[in-house]
Design a protein around this motif. Structure first.
Motif, short mmCIF file in Angstrom:
data_model
loop_
_atom_site.label_atom_id
_atom_site.label_comp_id
_atom_site.label_asym_id
_atom_site.label_seq_id
_atom_site.Cartn_x
_atom_site.Cartn_y
_atom_site.Cartn_z
N SER A 33 0.83 -1.21 0.00
CA SER A 33 0.00 0.00 0.00
C SER A 33 0.86 1.26 0.00
CB SER A 33 -0.95 0.00 1.20
OG SER A 33 -0.26 0.15 2.42
N ILE A 34 2.00 1.23 0.70
CA ILE A 34 2.91 2.38 0.71
C ILE A 34 3.45 2.65 -0.69
CG2 ILE A 34 5.18 3.19 1.49
CD1 ILE A 34 4.58 1.78 4.17
N LEU A 35 3.92 1.60 -1.35
CA LEU A 35 4.48 1.76 -2.69
C LEU A 35 3.44 2.29 -3.67
CD1 LEU A 35 6.61 -1.52 -2.90
CD2 LEU A 35 7.41 0.80 -2.36
N ASP A 36 2.25 1.75 -3.60
CA ASP A 36 1.18 2.18 -4.51
C ASP A 36 0.74 3.61 -4.21
OD1 ASP A 36 -0.91 1.50 -6.57
OD2 ASP A 36 -2.22 1.98 -4.89
N TYR A 37 0.49 3.90 -2.95
CA TYR A 37 -0.03 5.22 -2.56
C TYR A 37 1.01 6.31 -2.80
CZ TYR A 37 -3.17 8.27 0.13
OH TYR A 37 -4.03 9.26 0.52
N ALA A 38 2.27 5.99 -2.53
CA ALA A 38 3.33 6.99 -2.71
C ALA A 38 3.38 7.49 -4.14
CB ALA A 38 4.68 6.39 -2.32
N LYS A 39 3.28 6.58 -5.09
CA LYS A 39 3.39 6.99 -6.49
C LYS A 39 2.06 7.46 -7.06
CE LYS A 39 5.98 7.79 -9.90
NZ LYS A 39 7.04 8.79 -9.75
N GLN A 40 1.00 6.69 -6.83
CA GLN A 40 -0.28 6.98 -7.49
C GLN A 40 -1.03 8.16 -6.88
OE1 GLN A 40 -0.87 5.46 -10.30
NE2 GLN A 40 0.94 4.20 -9.99
N GLU A 41 -0.95 8.32 -5.57
CA GLU A 41 -1.70 9.38 -4.91
C GLU A 41 -0.82 10.59 -4.58
OE1 GLU A 41 -5.01 9.35 -4.20
OE2 GLU A 41 -5.31 7.36 -5.04
N LYS A 42 0.33 10.33 -3.95
CA LYS A 42 1.16 11.42 -3.48
C LYS A 42 2.07 12.01 -4.56
CE LYS A 42 -0.16 11.75 0.80
NZ LYS A 42 -0.64 13.00 1.40
N GLY A 43 2.53 11.17 -5.48
CA GLY A 43 3.45 11.66 -6.50
C GLY A 43 4.89 11.69 -6.03
N LEU A 44 5.23 10.87 -5.04
CA LEU A 44 6.60 10.77 -4.57
C LEU A 44 7.42 9.88 -5.51
CD1 LEU A 44 5.88 10.24 -0.76
CD2 LEU A 44 6.93 12.29 -1.78
N ASP A 45 8.73 10.13 -5.56
CA ASP A 45 9.63 9.32 -6.38
C ASP A 45 10.54 8.44 -5.54
OD1 ASP A 45 8.96 10.66 -9.00
OD2 ASP A 45 9.72 12.39 -7.88
N VAL A 46 10.77 8.85 -4.29
CA VAL A 46 11.65 8.10 -3.38
C VAL A 46 10.97 7.99 -2.03
CG1 VAL A 46 13.94 7.98 -2.31
CG2 VAL A 46 13.67 9.14 -4.53
N VAL A 47 10.91 6.76 -1.49
CA VAL A 47 10.37 6.54 -0.14
C VAL A 47 11.40 5.81 0.70
CG1 VAL A 47 7.93 6.60 -0.78
CG2 VAL A 47 9.16 4.43 -0.89
N GLY A 48 11.60 6.30 1.91
CA GLY A 48 12.44 5.61 2.88
C GLY A 48 11.55 4.90 3.87
N ILE A 49 11.57 3.59 3.87
CA ILE A 49 10.78 2.80 4.84
C ILE A 49 11.73 2.41 5.96
CG2 ILE A 49 9.45 0.70 5.21
CD1 ILE A 49 8.39 0.96 2.39
N ILE A 50 11.42 2.86 7.17
CA ILE A 50 12.42 2.79 8.23
C ILE A 50 12.10 1.70 9.27
CG2 ILE A 50 13.32 5.11 7.92
CD1 ILE A 50 10.72 4.40 10.53
N ASP A 51 11.40 0.66 8.81
CA ASP A 51 11.17 -0.52 9.65
C ASP A 51 11.66 -1.78 8.95
OD1 ASP A 51 9.88 0.98 11.67
OD2 ASP A 51 8.05 0.99 10.49
N CYS A 52 12.66 -1.65 8.08
CA CYS A 52 13.10 -2.78 7.26
C CYS A 52 13.98 -3.76 8.03
CB CYS A 52 13.82 -2.28 6.02
SG CYS A 52 12.75 -1.40 4.87
N HIS A 53 14.34 -3.42 9.27
CA HIS A 53 15.05 -4.38 10.12
C HIS A 53 14.14 -5.50 10.57
CE1 HIS A 53 12.85 -1.83 12.84
NE2 HIS A 53 12.90 -2.83 13.72
N SER A 54 12.84 -5.29 10.55
CA SER A 54 11.87 -6.30 11.00
C SER A 54 11.88 -7.49 10.04
CB SER A 54 10.47 -5.69 11.05
OG SER A 54 9.50 -6.69 11.32
N PRO A 55 12.08 -8.70 10.53
CA PRO A 55 12.13 -9.87 9.64
C PRO A 55 10.89 -9.99 8.76
CG PRO A 55 12.93 -10.48 11.81
CD PRO A 55 12.40 -9.08 11.94
#
Length: 390
Positions: A33-55
């Motif tokens: 949902s983050i990847l889809d919403y970032a591009k389709q709704e917000k118009g962002l080109d780069v997103v930093g997801i800061i919980d990627c340490h979680s298995p």
């Protein structure tokens, strides 16, 4: 070279297996949902997801790669359909023997392999590796060492927030109390400050200033962001731009006017009246819990030698569309459908085009948001300010 919009502080609420990651975040904040919403709704080109340490989050990323939705770039980062860059990070809390209080840090890594190695290191030092923003039983300098040894980047988060930040309660006077200043790559300003305020503190003037949303819901993505000049979407390009190297650079920072940040001024936590001192009970209601504002904290830390804001990108005060009077969910959806994304509405749609969709009054608010001329009510004590009538 072209311009890209980047928000580098976005949380995961749940994994695809419905495991909690950021407890206080929306369940709708999943990787897809983050990847889809970032591009389709917000118009962002780069997103930093800061919980990627979680298995569980790493597992979701690997699934997206197997399904062909994401691809590892040879220069780091994960690219979706050559139109969105995912940068993997972890938000970590430290509170070691040299800290005066807890401090949140963003640690970014270029590859899944490096992120997985960091997760394995972190797992031995936190209570629950699956959750976000866990306290790590390690020193600030140890966290810097492991981040650098894995080719990562180290960025103190929302550095002025009264709670869980570098200058909130983390240090008394200087970041050198806790960190090696040579192993800091940038600082994140947070919602209650801007570049002009941060520049009053001499020891951080040399670092790039970042403006990110710290999004706990899909709608809050892009609340603050930066515009970057880069050759392409990759991890290497991103940090060249952040550091202003090889012709890449931060073009501008976009963020809330600090006056509407929820910790801008010192107020009573009970009645929200502005007060002058944290040492005495509130003179209005007698409550003893006074929350020191970012404005006052920066004044305490400010260097005696004044310096003009130099060699920093323009900081443009902006308010998200959802916070503007007259823009409800239906109109917001209509604007996005018409112009392609929220970024297009905020940056590129003309006054005439906007009036056809939103009417004259709402268009006036959008343009005022674009140029930073909105009328505002000041926030503090954990309560946001708001936009008032033009």
């Amino acid at each position: 070279m072209r311009s890209y919009f980047a928000d580098l502080h976005i949380h995961i609420g749940r994994t695809s297996r419905n495991q909690a990651v950021k407890i206080t975040a929306s369940d709708k904040l999943t990787l897809p949902s983050i990847l889809d919403y970032a591009k389709q709704e917000k118009g962002l080109d780069v997103v930093g997801i800061i919980d990627c340490h979680s298995p569980g989050v790493l597992e979701d990323i690997q699934f997206q790669i197997r399904e062909g939705m994401l691809k590892e770039h040879e220069d780091g980062g994960l690219v979706m359909k050559n139109s969105l860059l995912l940068v993997m990070g972890a938000e970590v809390e430290i509170y070691d023997e040299w800290s005066s209080g807890p401090i949140h840090i963003l640690c970014f890594f270029p590859t899944i392999d490096k992120m997985a190695k960091f997760s394995k290191w972190l797992q031995k030092r936190v209570t629950n590796i699956h959750l976000s923003s866990q306290r790590a039983y390690a020193s600030g300098r140890e966290l810097q060492e492991i981040t650098k040894s894995l080719g990562g980047h180290f960025i103190p988060a929302h550095i002025f927030t009264p709670f869980k930040s570098l200058y909130g309660k983390g240090v008394k006077k200087s970041l050198t109390e806790v960190f090696d200043p040579e192993k800091i790559d940038a600082v994140e300003l947070g919602l209650s400050s801007n570049s002009e305020m941060a520049y009053q503190i001499a020891e951080i003037r040399k670092y790039p200033f970042l403006t990110n949303s710290d999004a706990h819901s899909l709608q809050k993505m892009g609340r603050e962001y930066q515009k970057l000049k880069m050759a392409e979407l990759s991890y290497t390009e991103l940090f060249l731009a952040i550091k202003g190297l090889e012709g890449r650079y931060i073009e501008s920072n976009y963020g809330l006017d600090p006056r509407i940040g929820k910790y801008h001024q010192t107020v009573c936590a009970e009645c929200f009246h502005q007060v002058l001192s944290t040492e005495q009970p509130c003179p209005y209601c007698g409550h003893k819990r006074i929350v020191k504002g970012v404005k006052e904290r920066i004044e305490e830390l400010a260097s005696s030698e004044k310096a003009e804001l130099m060699l920093k990108p323009p900081y443009i005060h902006q308010v998200p569309l959802e916070n503007l009077p007259g823009i409800g969910p239906k109109l917001l959806k209509k604007l996005v459908l018409t112009f392609g994304s929220e970024m297009s509405v905020l940056h590129y749609a003309t006054e005439q085009e906007l009036q056809k969709v939103a009417g004259e009054k709402v268009t006036a608010y959008i343009l005022a948001a674009r140029f930073g001329t909105l009328n505002l009510e000041i926030g503090g004590g954990g309560r946001y300010g708001k936009v008032t009538e033009i």
